[in-house]
Write a protein that holds these residues in place. Structure first.
Motif, short mmCIF file in Angstrom:
data_model
loop_
_atom_site.label_atom_id
_atom_site.label_comp_id
_atom_site.label_asym_id
_atom_site.label_seq_id
_atom_site.Cartn_x
_atom_site.Cartn_y
_atom_site.Cartn_z
N VAL A 204 62.81 70.58 47.19
CA VAL A 204 61.49 69.96 47.35
C VAL A 204 61.64 68.52 47.81
O VAL A 204 62.25 67.70 47.11
CB VAL A 204 60.71 70.00 46.02
N PRO A 205 61.11 68.18 48.99
CA PRO A 205 61.13 66.76 49.42
C PRO A 205 60.12 65.96 48.61
O PRO A 205 58.99 66.40 48.40
CB PRO A 205 60.74 66.85 50.89
N VAL A 206 60.54 64.80 48.14
CA VAL A 206 59.67 63.97 47.30
C VAL A 206 59.64 62.56 47.84
O VAL A 206 60.68 61.99 48.15
CB VAL A 206 60.16 63.96 45.84
N LYS A 207 58.46 62.00 47.96
CA LYS A 207 58.33 60.59 48.36
C LYS A 207 58.41 59.73 47.11
O LYS A 207 57.63 59.87 46.18
CB LYS A 207 56.99 60.35 49.06
N ASN A 208 59.39 58.82 47.11
CA ASN A 208 59.55 57.90 45.99
C ASN A 208 58.95 56.55 46.33
O ASN A 208 59.01 56.09 47.46
CB ASN A 208 61.03 57.72 45.64
N THR A 209 58.40 55.91 45.31
CA THR A 209 57.95 54.53 45.46
C THR A 209 58.80 53.66 44.55
O THR A 209 59.57 54.15 43.73
CB THR A 209 56.46 54.38 45.08
N GLU A 210 58.64 52.36 44.63
CA GLU A 210 59.46 51.44 43.84
C GLU A 210 59.23 51.64 42.35
O GLU A 210 60.08 51.35 41.54
CB GLU A 210 59.15 50.00 44.23
N SER A 211 58.04 52.16 42.00
CA SER A 211 57.75 52.33 40.58
C SER A 211 58.39 53.59 40.01
O SER A 211 58.43 53.77 38.81
CB SER A 211 56.22 52.42 40.37
N GLN A 212 58.89 54.47 40.91
CA GLN A 212 59.52 55.68 40.43
C GLN A 212 61.01 55.45 40.27
O GLN A 212 61.56 54.47 40.73
CB GLN A 212 59.26 56.83 41.40
N GLY A 213 61.67 56.39 39.63
CA GLY A 213 63.10 56.25 39.45
C GLY A 213 63.56 56.66 38.07
O GLY A 213 64.71 56.51 37.73
N THR A 214 62.62 57.16 37.24
CA THR A 214 62.98 57.65 35.92
C THR A 214 62.57 59.09 35.79
O THR A 214 61.82 59.62 36.60
CB THR A 214 62.26 56.82 34.84
N ASP A 215 63.08 59.70 34.72
CA ASP A 215 62.71 61.08 34.40
C ASP A 215 62.94 62.03 35.56
O ASP A 215 62.01 62.59 36.14
CB ASP A 215 61.24 61.17 33.95
N ASN A 216 64.21 62.17 35.93
CA ASN A 216 64.62 63.18 36.90
C ASN A 216 64.20 62.90 38.34
O ASN A 216 64.08 63.80 39.15
CB ASN A 216 64.09 64.57 36.50
N THR A 217 63.90 61.65 38.70
CA THR A 217 63.62 61.32 40.09
C THR A 217 64.60 60.26 40.55
O THR A 217 65.05 59.43 39.77
CB THR A 217 62.18 60.79 40.28
N SER A 218 64.93 60.27 41.85
CA SER A 218 65.85 59.28 42.39
C SER A 218 65.13 57.95 42.58
O SER A 218 63.97 57.91 42.95
CB SER A 218 66.39 59.75 43.75
N SER A 219 65.82 56.88 42.31
CA SER A 219 65.20 55.57 42.41
C SER A 219 65.15 55.10 43.85
O SER A 219 66.05 55.34 44.64
CB SER A 219 66.00 54.57 41.57
N ALA A 220 64.05 54.42 44.20
CA ALA A 220 63.91 53.85 45.54
C ALA A 220 64.32 52.38 45.56
O ALA A 220 64.23 51.72 46.58
CB ALA A 220 62.46 53.99 46.01
#
Length: 350
Positions: A204-220
């Protein structure tokens, strides 16, 4: 002597050939296991449990199929249920499941998603016409106008790639509380069909933002483009049809039998710090190492759901009002069993 030498040479040749094929098979097997880059995801912290809409489920209102004009694309062979690949009025592709697994799968997905597990996106249509559909290979319920009754629509978004199966015994999450919680959920739902072919990895392609990066998502963070697309490898249970019945062997188990489900036992007892389940399906060994702490963890998450939310999961699956009531009460009782678990007190000598 010459004849014996030829026999030895033939045997040696066959042995070398056999070893060569074995080596190729191992190489092919290793190639199959190679996955594209991505962050493995099984579960996410569901901060909004109490407000999740279990009637619409993980797809919400925006992903509902357009049932104004559903057309048959091709048959989806294999499995217990009759399945068709179809296209809805908006041109979106779905896998339509017919038969009594459609209801159970619709409800089970919503309960799993409610407490944070990644799942398929599905909806149930009480009655739908599928233009061009062939005669089903087994008897299924029909509705007025020659339509099919209780059809589960499972989304097939273009941007999501379906990869290989994942194994209950060998995956990135074995031993974690999230994985053990998933095992407990399978017992709660009476899912007796825990075979690896019912599991799927989604790219699944996921768009990350600077606020994301926790709980199983890659950090931007520290990336030049905060909107850069990353990949997730979502580990889902793709087939949850063998639920809400009775666990057992090939003769005694059943599916989608609310009147049977409510009479079955869930937990047996606690031994030491382990919970014993009254489970009699495939891969029963998975249930031998669930601790009280792990079972209470998933129980506490489930306990945040209201009776209305649980009822909505069954209402989305088009169960009758009486079935909704008894299923909701039974699921609530099982949740309470988990919440009220406690490890036996051990005596201490002074």
């Amino acid at each position: 002597m010459i004849r014996r030498q030829k026999v030895h040479e033939s045997v040696a040749f066959i042995l070398i050939l056999s070893l060569s094929f074995s080596a190729l098979a191992v190489q092919d097997k290793s190639k199959k296991k190679a996955l594209p880059e991505g962050t493995p995801v099984l579960w996410r912290e569901p901060a909004d449990i109490t407000s999740r809409d279990l009637f619409l489920g993980p797809g919400g209102e925006e992903m509902k199929p357009d049932l104004s004009h559903v057309t048959f694309v091709e048959d989806e062979p294999g499995g217990y249920s009759v399945k068709f690949r179809v296209r809805d009025g908006a041109g979106n592709t779905w896998v339509a499941k017919l038969g009594n697994e459609a209801q159970t799968e619709t409800a089970a997905v919503r309960l799993m998603w409610a407490v944070g597990y990644v799942t398929e996106i599905n909806y149930l249509a009480p009655c739908v016409q599928i233009e061009g559909a062939p005669k089903p290979r087994k008897k299924v319920a029909m509705c007025e106008g020659g339509g099919f009754a209780n059809v589960r629509f499972e989304a097939r978004p273009k941007e999501i790639k379906r990869l290989e199966d994942w194994s209950w015994k060998n995956n990135p999450f074995v031993g974690t509380k999230e994985f053990q919680g998933l095992v407990v959920l399978m017992a709660l739902l009476n899912n007796w069909d825990l075979k690896d072919t019912n599991n799927k990895i989604l790219l699944v392609p996921v768009k990350n933002t600077e606020s994301q990066g926790t709980d199983n998502t890659s950090s931007a963070e520290n990336k030049p483009d905060a909107e850069q697309k990353q990949n997730e490898l979502q580990y889902i249970i793709s087939d949850l049809g063998a639920t809400f019945g009775k666990t057992g062997n090939a003769i005694t188990h059943n599916r989608n039998r609310p009147e049977t489900f409510i009479k079955t036992k869930f937990l047996k007892k606690v031994e030491g710090d382990k919970v014993l389940f009254d489970y009699h399906g495939k891969d029963s060994g998975l249930f031998r190492n669930v601790t009280v702490e792990q079972a209470k963890w998933i129980g506490d998450l489930l306990s945040r759901l209201s009776d209305q939310q649980i009822s909505d999961a069954f209402r989305a699956a088009n169960y009758s009002p009486q079935e909704i009531q008894i299923l909701t009460e039974s699921v609530r009782a099982r949740i309470n069993e988990l919440v009220n678990l406690s490890a036996p007190q051990t005596a201490h000598n002074n």
